[in-house]
Design a protein around this motif. Structure first.
Motif, PDB file in Angstrom:
ATOM      1  N   MET A   1       0.814  -1.185   0.000  1.00 58.00           N
ATOM      2  CA  MET A   1       0.000   0.000   0.000  1.00 58.00           C
ATOM      3  C   MET A   1       0.861   1.254   0.000  1.00 58.00           C
ATOM      4  N   ASN A   2       1.947   1.235   0.756  1.00 59.44           N
ATOM      5  CA  ASN A   2       2.816   2.419   0.814  1.00 59.44           C
ATOM      6  C   ASN A   2       3.536   2.645  -0.510  1.00 59.44           C
ATOM      7  N   ILE A   3       3.915   1.583  -1.205  1.00 62.97           N
ATOM      8  CA  ILE A   3       4.576   1.725  -2.504  1.00 62.97           C
ATOM      9  C   ILE A   3       3.579   2.227  -3.544  1.00 62.97           C
ATOM     10  N   ALA A  22      -5.312  -5.734   4.997  1.00 59.17           N
ATOM     11  CA  ALA A  22      -4.029  -5.032   5.131  1.00 59.17           C
ATOM     12  C   ALA A  22      -3.264  -5.565   6.347  1.00 59.17           C
ATOM     13  N   ARG A  23      -2.000  -5.905   6.115  1.00 58.81           N
ATOM     14  CA  ARG A  23      -1.106  -6.299   7.214  1.00 58.81           C
ATOM     15  C   ARG A  23      -0.345  -5.065   7.654  1.00 58.81           C
ATOM     16  N   LEU A  29      -1.457  -6.369   1.168  1.00 60.19           N
ATOM     17  CA  LEU A  29      -2.845  -6.797   1.117  1.00 60.19           C
ATOM     18  C   LEU A  29      -2.848  -8.295   0.849  1.00 60.19           C
ATOM     19  N   ILE A  30      -3.491  -9.057   1.731  1.00 62.33           N
ATOM     20  CA  ILE A  30      -3.490 -10.517   1.614  1.00 62.33           C
ATOM     21  C   ILE A  30      -4.915 -11.037   1.738  1.00 62.33           C
ATOM     22  N   GLU A  66       1.202 -13.932   3.622  1.00 64.24           N
ATOM     23  CA  GLU A  66       2.124 -13.150   2.787  1.00 64.24           C
ATOM     24  C   GLU A  66       2.782 -14.054   1.753  1.00 64.24           C
ATOM     25  N   ALA A  67       3.229 -15.226   2.178  1.00 58.29           N
ATOM     26  CA  ALA A  67       3.875 -16.170   1.258  1.00 58.29           C
ATOM     27  C   ALA A  67       2.918 -16.602   0.156  1.00 58.29           C
TER      28      ALA A  67
END
Length: 130
Positions: A1-3, A22-23, A29-30, A66-67
């Motif tokens: 999200m920040n990128i 959002a993590r 985002l997962i 995430e993986a």
């Protein structure tokens, strides 16, 4: 999200945000909503940060959600770039992102040990130090 936030002002770059959960630890985002979107895309490049990168185990992460998302991006990409600082090289984490034969480029820092980098280049992977 920040990128995505940083790149949104650059009109020549197409930004796609998948949706999902959002993590807060990683701004990723997962989850199933992210999976639904990613399954519909064909990517030129997947540029992935990982928690660990081992010449045998491949790229891994501590969090299985995430993986899973990173693995899906790698599967749908023509090229896969892994970004990992030297502390993550030669390490393994809980959940697999992708195998070594799926990685095209590794970007790491200049202080990475030459012997560690050689284990990756010997497998035909391009290693870039920056």
């Amino acid at each position: 999200m920040n990128i995505a936030n940083e790149l949104a002002v650059r009109q020549h770059i197409k930004i796609v945000v998948t949706g999902g959960v959002a993590r807060s630890q990683s701004y990723e985002l997962i989850g199933p909503f992210a999976t639904l979107v990613l399954e519909q895309l064909a990517l030129d490049w997947a540029i992935l940060g990982v928690d660990a990168l081992d010449p045998i185990a491949g790229a891994t992460a501590h969090h299985e959600g995430e993986a899973s998302i990173n693995r899906l991006m790698a599967t749908h990409a023509a090229q896969v770039m892994i970004v990992a600082d030297r502390s993550k090289l030669g390490q393994r984490a809980f959940a697999r992102v992708c195998a070594m034969d799926e990685i095209d480029v590794i970007v790491t820092d200049q202080d990475a040990a030459p012997a560690t980098l050689a284990a990756f280049t010997e497998r035909g992977i391009r290693v870039v130090t920056a």
